[in-house]
Design a protein around this motif. Structure first.
Motif, mmCIF file in Angstrom:
data_model
loop_
_atom_site.group_PDB
_atom_site.id
_atom_site.type_symbol
_atom_site.label_atom_id
_atom_site.label_comp_id
_atom_site.label_asym_id
_atom_site.label_seq_id
_atom_site.Cartn_x
_atom_site.Cartn_y
_atom_site.Cartn_z
ATOM 1 N N ARG A 150 0.806 -1.222 0.000
ATOM 2 C CA ARG A 150 0.000 0.000 0.000
ATOM 3 C C ARG A 150 0.837 1.269 0.000
ATOM 4 O O ARG A 150 0.417 2.307 -0.523
ATOM 5 C CB ARG A 150 -0.951 -0.002 1.207
ATOM 6 N N LEU B 239 0.334 4.306 -2.587
ATOM 7 C CA LEU B 239 0.096 5.662 -2.089
ATOM 8 C C LEU B 239 1.118 6.641 -2.670
ATOM 9 O O LEU B 239 0.771 7.773 -3.043
ATOM 10 C CB LEU B 239 0.164 5.660 -0.567
ATOM 11 N N SER C 53 0.172 7.729 -6.183
ATOM 12 C CA SER C 53 -0.904 8.721 -6.206
ATOM 13 C C SER C 53 -0.418 10.088 -5.739
ATOM 14 O O SER C 53 -0.801 11.124 -6.304
ATOM 15 C CB SER C 53 -2.068 8.253 -5.320
ATOM 16 N N ASP D 164 -8.888 3.501 -1.131
ATOM 17 C CA ASP D 164 -9.161 3.666 -2.562
ATOM 18 C C ASP D 164 -9.643 5.078 -2.873
ATOM 19 O O ASP D 164 -9.253 5.678 -3.885
ATOM 20 C CB ASP D 164 -10.212 2.649 -3.024
ATOM 21 N N ASN E 176 -6.669 7.568 -2.816
ATOM 22 C CA ASN E 176 -5.811 7.440 -3.999
ATOM 23 C C ASN E 176 -6.495 7.957 -5.254
ATOM 24 O O ASN E 176 -5.905 8.726 -6.033
ATOM 25 C CB ASN E 176 -5.406 5.974 -4.194
ATOM 26 N N THR F 219 -5.686 11.283 -7.807
ATOM 27 C CA THR F 219 -5.330 11.096 -9.215
ATOM 28 C C THR F 219 -6.421 11.567 -10.173
ATOM 29 O O THR F 219 -6.141 11.793 -11.355
ATOM 30 C CB THR F 219 -4.997 9.624 -9.495
ATOM 31 N N THR G 38 -5.651 1.752 -7.933
ATOM 32 C CA THR G 38 -5.205 0.757 -6.957
ATOM 33 C C THR G 38 -5.594 -0.652 -7.378
ATOM 34 O O THR G 38 -5.447 -1.583 -6.606
ATOM 35 C CB THR G 38 -5.818 1.060 -5.575
#
Length: 470
Positions: free
Chosen positions: A112, A116, A119, A194, A197, A201, A210
């Motif tokens: 993760r 991260l 993003s 989610d 992120n 973006t 993701t």
């Protein structure tokens, strides 16, 4: 910039509280390296006069984007995933330039902290792009922002207070839209991770996800919300600031915004009707239109999300998406591409030329958004278009020389230069990644992404011997 980047490198570890950050040491090592480089730079230039002449600004702008992209790759390279230098740099460049092309697979189970960081890179790149287009490139007489009234087209003592006000406004708008996207996604069913992120973006029109399915993993409601946020990210941010300061309606009076909205309304509708015509038995009106609208918006705003493999929707859809990759969003936004205004100026020039054929002695005025368009702007647009197409040709030939098929070579080069993200075809299309490409191709595409983000001409000028004379 290096010191700020080192601070951002600590965010994945801090936000995940170490328990879900298996690459914590990779981020710490990277942050220390970048921080030390930043401190050395600050100490060495502490008492130097900061005379920001255009010649120095060209070097600073291009060098900073290239070097920051390389430094941003350190957490990927130092991670325990065994990521090669070519892959680490490609992913970092794709993030900083908000391109969204990826060499990573297995995103659903990836660490993760690395997800991260991808993003965060796109979010940093998004605000950096806005600042560059609104403040730096007009000063260097590059890009299309000279067509639009901003308070930052000159860096004089008189203009600096207005530029600071504009900069603060841009940051406030960017933060507000990012938070709004995160909250909206979270309330609509995404997990907080989610939502965070994808919120970053979406506004950055970056496209990193993701999941290997990208946004195709989520519901139609989330696709509609993502479509809205991608569109918001592709509008000129300086117009948001004007709206915020009381100039009501200025956003939707802008010609490039109106044309972009027109394309987003017309093209998905036509593609949906075509899909219904060729396959009426399996046609779901709402779902099909939602998926088509989402994918068209993703490509034209150069975000790079995908909901299904649109390159497999038939020859018409394939051709439409290929040409949409050229267009891009509005100047002064986080979107890439050739930008809407260049196509509008081309139409104005065409009309002017036709009128001159009919009336050779006519005195014609050239207007865009109620402003006169100088010959210098037209010459700059023609030069950019020529260099863009020439660069596209050279990159395509270079990739073809590496034994890539024509569709992969052409669409990959185009996706890099316009910062769209996925190309077309089975290999690098919406359902694939850039992972199978040879390392040499990844280096070429990384340079292409940076050149496209910097409007190409600002990079080309550094390759000119005349620039270094004197």
């Amino acid at each position: 910039m290096f010191v700020l980047l080192s601070a951002f490198m600590t965010l994945p570890v801090l936000l995940l509280m170490n328990s879900e950050a298996p690459n914590a040491m990779a981020f710490v090592r990277s942050a220390i390296i970048v921080l030390v480089l930043g401190i050395i730079g600050l100490v060495c230039t502490l008492h130097r006069v900061r005379d920001l002449k255009p010649r120095y600004m060209f070097v600073l702008t291009v060098a900073s984007w290239f070097i920051i992209a390389l430094l941003s790759a350190l957490p990927f390279y130092f991670s325990h995933q065994g990521i090669s230098a070519a892959d680490a740099v490609f992913e970092a460049v794709s993030g900083v330039t908000t391109t969204g092309a990826t060499v990573f697979t297995g995103l659903d189970t990836m660490d993760r902290d690395l997800l991260l960081w991808r993003s965060i890179l796109q979010w940093i790149g998004g605000i950096g792009i806005i600042g560059m287009f609104v403040a730096v490139l007009p000063f260097l007489r590059v890009g299309g922002m000279r067509l639009f009234a901003t308070e930052s087209s000159e860096w004089s003592d008189k203009a600096l207070p207005r530029m600071r006000t504009l900069s603060r406004g841009l940051l406030v708008v960017y933060l507000f839209l990012s938070i709004l996207a995160v909250v909206t996604y979270s309330l609509s069913g995404m997990s907080l991770f989610d939502a965070f992120n994808h919120g970053l973006t979406s506004i950055a029109t970056g496209g990193f996800s993701t999941s290997d399915q990208s946004m195709g993993k989520f519901s139609d409601l989330l696709l509609i919300e993502a479509t809205i946020f991608m569109a918001l990210g592709s509008f000129p941010f300086f117009l948001y600031v004007r709206e915020m300061h009381g100039q009501r309606g200025v956003l939707f009076r802008d010609q490039q915004v109106r044309l972009l909205l027109g394309i987003l309304l017309a093209v998905p509708l036509l593609l949906t009707l075509h899909e219904w015509w060729i396959a009426p038995g399996v046609f779901d009106p709402f779902h099909n239109y939602t998926a088509t609208l989402f994918n068209v918006t993703s490509v034209i705003t150069t975000t790079g999300y995908a909901a299904g493999d649109y390159s497999a929707w038939g020859p018409l859809a394939f051709a439409v998406f290929f040409f949409l990759m050229f267009v891009g969003g509005c100047s002064g936004s986080t979107a890439g591409g050739m930008k809407i205004f260049r196509f509008q100026l081309s139409v104005i020039i065409l009309k002017e030329q036709l009128m001159r054929l009919l009336h050779p002695r006519a005195v014609l005025t050239r207007k865009y958004n109620g402003r006169s368009v100088s010959d210098e702007i037209i010459a700059s647009m023609i030069a950019y278009t020529f260099v863009f197409l020439l660069t596209l040709l050279v990159m395509t030939l270079a990739l073809a020389a590496l034994q890539l098929d024509f569709v992969t070579a052409l669409s990959g080069s185009l996706a890099a230069l316009t910062n769209v993200g996925p190309g077309l075809g089975n290999l690098i299309g919406p359902a694939g990644t850039f992972s199978p490409l040879p390392d040499a191709a990844k280096w070429i595409l990384s340079i292409g992404m940076l050149m496209g983000r910097l409007e190409i001409l600002s990079v080309i000028i550094l390759l000119s011997p005349a620039f270094w004379r004197g």
